[in-house]
Design an enzyme around this catalytic site. Sequence first.
Site: not given
Length: 240
Positions: A97, A159, A188
Amino acid sequence: MPDEPVTAAAIARLIDHAILKPELTDAEVDADLDLAARWEVFSVCVRPSDVPRAVARLAGTPVAVGTVIGFPHGTTSTAAKVAESRQAIADGASELDMVLHIGRLRSGDVQAVADDVRAVVEAADGRVVKVILETAYLDDDQVTAGAKAAEAGGASFVKTSTGFGGGGATLHHLALMRDAVSPAVRLKASGGVRGLETLLEMRAAGVDRFGTSATETILTDAQRLESGAAASGAEDASSY
């Protein structure tokens, strides 16, 4: 996605359990890893230095190990992000991430953002890369531009947030992100996902994965809802 069942097991497979607070002790990290294993969440997202610990402790479970890159500000150099990615992979991480360069995005240098993402994606060598926009710092046009840059760089997910930027996921930002990218790129939601109701609303809006440290609260509520539905079904059946 809205028609998926509300069961603790199904919800658990949407969760990346976040273990990222800088002050966590080794014992606290271990307790969170054990929680993730007990609920069989999709993955944990741990601090880079905790990847080997997580891989060892979660061996034999279905829980994947992810970590963060350029976290939480996104301002490290591309070379540093690449080095961090390679180390994480060597340590056993299967998902990364990364925080995009927020300042460059806000400056309008979308190409630099995409290039930064692409370098990490290449270093990831086929592993999942999720690109964190940190939407609390962005206006709507920047959210859209950031999501597009993430896809241009080859990201698997876009995200919302780190959870450390003073704001979290919102349905408005998630809708902008969904509209900005192709169906091949997943969403996400992270930051502020602390309850089952919020998670279900966002799942209905097209979110594929959730980053949260409120995993036990969410899954306990899902378990209660599942038990209640089962009891109601049994009562209905007994009335015939």
